[in-house]
Every structure is written in structure tokens, then in C-alpha cells.
Write an enzyme that holds these catalytic residues in place. Structure first.
Site, mmCIF file in Angstrom:
data_model
loop_
_atom_site.group_PDB
_atom_site.id
_atom_site.type_symbol
_atom_site.label_atom_id
_atom_site.label_comp_id
_atom_site.label_asym_id
_atom_site.label_seq_id
_atom_site.Cartn_x
_atom_site.Cartn_y
_atom_site.Cartn_z
ATOM 1 N N GLY A 77 0.835 -1.194 0.000
ATOM 2 C CA GLY A 77 0.000 0.000 0.000
ATOM 3 C C GLY A 77 0.859 1.227 0.000
ATOM 4 N N ARG A 78 0.281 2.324 0.508
ATOM 5 C CA ARG A 78 1.000 3.598 0.507
ATOM 6 C C ARG A 78 2.209 3.568 1.439
ATOM 7 N NH1 ARG A 78 -3.298 3.904 3.781
ATOM 8 N NH2 ARG A 78 -2.991 4.651 5.916
ATOM 9 N N GLY A 96 4.256 0.876 2.037
ATOM 10 C CA GLY A 96 5.362 0.066 1.556
ATOM 11 C C GLY A 96 4.878 -1.329 1.205
ATOM 12 N N ASP A 141 -9.013 3.416 10.321
ATOM 13 C CA ASP A 141 -8.795 3.010 8.924
ATOM 14 C C ASP A 141 -9.305 1.584 8.716
ATOM 15 O OD1 ASP A 141 -8.031 3.270 6.295
ATOM 16 O OD2 ASP A 141 -5.949 2.666 6.647
#
Length: 586
Positions: free
Chosen positions: A314-315, A317, A426
Site C-alpha cells: 500500500g501507501r 510500503g 482506517d
């Protein structure tokens, strides 16, 4: 001769004066002593000692005391003194005639005075003793009155007790005649009647009432009811124990099967129309919970990371599979790029959050290593894949009962986090991993955006995935525990229908749909969904966060707790509620 006579007369006169002054002193001392005694033991003391409780004097007692004092008054001392003076004068005249008898007259006068003292002192002592006896007699009379009153009350109480005992005996005989033939001999042995009657008599003696027999009748009836209730409870407990002993089969230790059905019976013993879902937790991590701090050592010396095998990304890593060299333990390595100090602080806050979380439905942290441009988190390895993969998988038959199992585990994980005052912020299907592809056990991952909730410090966030954002995040308002519950409602909607409730053509349209709270069950995918599932979603997708269900309330909702509903869902488990899943073969 004349001088001699003059000296003699002077001598006589002087002696007479001395005797008179001595007698006067004695008389005055007796008079003052009597006054003091009258003040200390007179009528005023009697009046003050014998007063009623309200302060009113008792005239009869006081008059009697005064009369007794008047009757027993000692003889007048003044008359006796005068007689003594006359005798002294006569003796003085005789002494005048006989000059050599002066000394004898003085001695005789002194003897007379001593006699008077000796006669008067016992009289005074006798008077004091008599006064004391009078006071004691009066006190004894009052004590006798109180004793008589108490004695009368005791007699009344004893008489009423005897009457109550006779009435109780008659009632017990009547109850024996009525109850003995109705009760079977196996359940009520004869000793119970005597015990209950003994308890009944003791309680009646303790609760004696002087007003009448009406209250006694009420207490008697209540005691009889209590005795009957106790006997019934004891009978039921004996019957239950007997039935349980009869139902237990005699099985050898070698023939014992798996423990799962026994646990289900202990938890609730479901009937034919109930179904108990598997609420057991997923398998724990292969290591104990640790408090981790980032190390600056070279990670390659301790772990072998397979960079070709990617488990996720994902954002932040990428996640790779790795093996610890010393123990051969299979783990997951999450490599996060941290080129600035701020990014490193974010990763360290994630480590602090994971150090506080020790739950079977939450992924566990094993170690952390820091280098110049990245931080690697070594975590528990889970091989079942993301929950999102099961939603989009056309070959996977996702039923409503499977969704119940998934949502229940997610809710239990959220409940634990919220008790620890931690918000995930999240929550989405990509951050929920399945333990294996054969079971429905899950673990929540990715605490990079998690925050510790502090009631005094109002928390605002401006991050997250648009489809799962709550309205308060979009409006940049304060966030709290209901923020995670909104995301849980969205996940439930997606698992039941494989549709996103607020998804638009772009992010702006999606955010507007969330702010307007536009969603419905009009799609065909909800045709066979239960009303309880729809009600569960409706109680979570509420715009005002204060009206949403909490994690604890969600676990008590019928959709997650009703066994009868689970039985109905189990009967139609072969029917898939996802439009992307294939129709079962006939």
C-alpha cells in the site's frame, strides 16, 4: 480580810465568765452544725431528688419526708443549756461560801459539759442515720413501682406468647392434616415437617406483637409460603441432578471424541431449532505478547526476508514473508519507507499502539528494526489473505451466516481496542486478514493511522479511504469510538451485497453521498437478507455519531446473538447472497 474577799469575788466572777463563754461557744457550734445539716439534708434536697421526668415535683413524697423529719426532731438544746446554767449558778454560790472549793466547781462544770456533748453526739448520729433510712425507703418505693410495671408487662408478654403457641400448634395440626396426604413420601420425608414447625415457632417467638393477632396471621402465611418455595427448589434441584446423572453416558477414555461438541453443549445446550455459531477465537500468535522498541542492528543478521514473495502492499510500503534464523519461525516483514523524521515518528507511534494491544483478533508485533531510510516491523504471519479477496471472489460462496461470523470477530476486536482507548480510524476489508482459506477466523491489521483517544483532547483527522470515512471525518469534526462503528456498518453492507453503499464516480461524489447519508436496501442483492441484518446496518450508518451503536451494543444485537435466527440462516446456508457468486448446482 476585805482585800481577800474582793480577790475572791473577782476570781468567782472571772470563772463564771469563762464558763459562760465556753457554754456559749458550744451552743453556737451546735446551732451552726444543725443549720448546715438542714441545708444538706433538708426539704430542698428531698424536693430536688424526687422530681418527675417532666420536672414537676411530687408533693406527696415531699410532705411525707418533711413530716417524718418534724416528728423525729431532736429535743430543744436551748432549754437544756438554761437548766445547766442554773445548776452552775447554784454551784457558784456554794463555791462563794466555800472558797477552797473553786477548783472543784470548775471541774464539775467541765464534766457537765462533757456529759452534754456525749449525750448530744449520739442523738445527732441517730438523726443522720434515720434521715438516710427515710431517703432509702423512698427510693426503694420508686424502684418497686418500676419493677411492678415491668413485671406486669412481662406477664402480659408471656401470656400472649402462650396464646400464640397454642394458635400455632392448632394451625400446624391443620396443615399436617391437609399437606401430608398430598405430598408423595419420596420427596418430603417426615423430618421436614418438624423442622419447618421448629423454624416457624422460633420466628413467631422473635416477632411477638402486642397489638393483636392480625399481623401474626400475615407472618404465618408468609413463612408457610417461604417453606413451600424452599422445598420446591430443593426438589427441583434434586430432580435436575438425577436427570443429569442419567443423561451422562459412560464412555471409556480411549473412545472420547473431539472436544468441540462438548463445549457447545456446555455453552448453551441448543435445542433442535437453535444453532450455535463458532465463537471460539482464532489461533493465537506463535509467540507471547511483546513490548517492542526499534533496534538499529542490521536486520539481515537475524532474519531472512523473501523479497520475491509479497503478502501485501500500500501507501506505506510492502509486506514480505520472512524467517527468523535462530528459531526458524515464519513471520511477516512490513517495510515502511521513512525518509523524514516525521515519518519515523508516525511509525514509532504505530509501534507504541501495537505494544498495548494483546488480543487474538488483532495482529501481534514481534520486533522492529530501524535503518537510515526505512523501519521494518516483524509481525505475526497470517496466510489466509485479505477479507476483500473473499468479497470479490466469484468462486467463494459467502453466506449471511459467514458474514455474521466475520462481523462478530471484527466487533470483538474493536470492543477490545475501544476499552484500551485506541481508535483504528482506517477499518476496511483490506485491513482484515483471514487466518486460513478454510476457516472464517480473522485478524485486524494496519494500525498506522490508529490514535489514542483522550477525552480532554479533541481529536481531528483528515485521512482515510473515502468509501469508509465517517461524516465527522469529512467535516473535520471531533472523532471518537463511533467513528470506527460507521466503518463497521459499511463493511457489513459490502459483505452482504458485495456493493459499496456510498461509492460514486469519483471521490467528491462519494464524499457527498456520505455527508447526505444516501444509501438504501433497494438493490436486488438484499432481497433474501434478513431483517435483523438490515436493522444492524441501519443502527450503524447514522449520520449523528452519538446515535450509533457501540461495539458492546453491537455484540448484543439479535443479528449477532440470536441462536434461533442463526438456525434459520444455517438452514439456507447453501444459498449465496452475492450476485457474483455462482448459483448452487441442483
Amino acid at each position: 480580810m476585805e482585800n481577800f474577799l474582793r480577790d475572791k469575788d473577782v476570781w468567782i466572777v472571772g470563772s463564771v465568765c469563762l464558763v459562760a463563754s465556753f457554754l456559749w461557744r458550744q451552743f453556737w457550734s451546735l446551732f451552726t452544725h444543725k443549720r448546715k445539716r438542714d441545708k444538706s439534708t433538708g426539704s430542698t434536697s428531698v424536693h430536688t431528688e424526687f422530681k418527675e421526668k417532666d420536672g414537676v415535683e411530687k408533693p406527696k413524697v415531699c410532705l411525707k419526708g418533711l413530716k417524718s423529719q418534724k416528728k423525729k426532731k431532736p429535743p430543744d438544746v436551748a432549754d437544756a443549756v438554761q437548766a445547766d446554767l442554773e445548776e452552775v449558778q447554784k454551784l457558784n454560790q456554794q463555791n462563794a461560801e466555800l472558797s477552797h472549793g473553786n477548783t472543784e466547781s470548775v471541774a464539775s462544770a467541765a464534766e457537765l459539759l462533757d456529759l452534754i456533748r456525749d449525750e448530744q453526739e449520739p442523738q445527732v448520729e441517730k438523726e443522720r442515720e434515720k434521715e438516710k433510712e427515710v431517703l432509702k425507703a423512698v427510693e426503694e418505693k420508686e424502684e418497686d413501682k418500676d419493677f411492678l410495671a415491668e413485671f406486669k408487662l412481662d406477664k402480659r408478654v408471656e401470656a400472649q406468647r402462650e396464646i400464640s403457641k397454642e394458635e400455632e400448634k392448632e394451625k400446624i395440626e391443620k396443615t399436617e392434616e391437609l399437606s401430608v396426604p398430598e405430598v408423595p413420601p419420596l420427596l418430603t420425608p417426615p423430618c421436614e415437617i418438624s423442622e419447618s414447625s421448629a423454624v416457624y415457632q422460633e420466628s413467631s417467638e422473635e416477632n411477638v406483637d402486642l397489638t393483636g393477632s392480625a399481623k401474626r396471621r400475615v407472618t404465618d402465611e408468609n413463612l408457610e409460603k417461604d417453606d413451600l418455595k424452599k422445598s420446591r427448589v430443593e426438589e427441583r434441584s434434586e430432580e435436575v441432578e438425577k436427570s443429569e446423572e442419567e443423561e451422562k453416558p459412560e464412555v471409556d477414555s480411549a473412545e472420547v471424541g473431539p472436544e468441540e461438541p462438548e463445549e457447545e453443549i456446555k455453552e448453551g445446550e441448543p435445542t433442535a431449532e437453535e444453532y450455535t455459531i463458532d465463537c471460539s477465537p482464532p489461533p493465537p500468535a506463535p509467540f507471547e505478547h511483546r513490548v517492542v522498541t526499534s533496534k538499529t542492528h542490521q536486520i539481515a543478521t537475524y532474519y531472512t526476508i523473501n523479497r520475491d514473495e509479497v503478502l501485501g502492499g500500500g501507501r506505506f510500503g510492502m509486506v514480505h514473508k520472512c524467517v527468523e534464523k535462530s528459531s526458524g519461525l515464519t513471520l511477516a516483514a512490513k517495510i515502511i519507507k521513512t525518509r523524514s523524521q516525521k515519518e519515523k515518528e508516525v511509525v514509532k507511534s504505530e509501534i507504541e499502539v501495537m505494544n498495548q494491544l494483546n488480543h487474538a483478533n488483532l495482529i501481534q508485533l514481534y520486533a522492529a528494526y530501524e535503518s537510515r531510510y526505512d523501519i521494518t516491523l516483524i509481525m505475526e504471519y497470517v496466510e489466509g489473505g485479505e477479507l476483500f479477496d473473499r468479497i470479490i471472489d466469484e468462486n467463494y460462496k459467502l453466506t449471511e451466516l459467514d458474514t455474521v461470523l466475520f462481523i462478530r470477530q471484527i466487533t470483538e476486536g474493536l470492543q477490545y481496542m475501544h476499552k484500551m482507548y485506541i481508535l483504528h480510524l482506517d477499518l476496511k476489508p483490506e485491513n482484515i486478514l483471514c487466518v486460513s482459506r478454510e476457516t472464517n477466523k480473522i485478524k485486524i491489521i494496519d494500525f498506522g493511522l490508529a490514535r489514542r483517544y483522550k477525552p480532554r483532547e479533541k481529536l481531528r483527522v483528515n485521512f482515510g479511504t473515502p468509501e469508509f470515512l465517517a461524516p465527522e471525518v469529512i467535516n473535520y469534526e471531533f472523532v471518537s469510538f463511533p467513528t470506527d462503528m460507521w466503518s463497521l456498518g459499511v463493511i457489513t453492507y459490502m459483505l452482504l451485497s458485495s456493493l459499496s453503499p456510498f461509492l460514486g464516480d469519483d471521490d467528491n461524489e462519494t464524499l457527498n453521498n456520505i455527508l447526505e447519508c444516501k444509501w438504501s436496501f433497494e438493490e436486488a442483492e438484499f432481497a433474501d437478507i434478513s431483517d435483523e441484518a438490515k436493522d444492524f446496518i441501519t443502527r450503524l450508518l447514522v449520520k449523528s455519531k452519538s446515535w450509533r451503536m457501540s461495539a458492546s451494543q453491537s455484540l448484543k444485537h439479535p443479528w449477532l446473538s440470536d441462536r434461533a435466527l442463526h438456525y434459520r440462516l444455517h438452514q439456507k446456508k447453501n444459498k449465496c447472497h452475492s450476485t457474483r457468486a455462482p448459483v448452487p448446482e441442483s
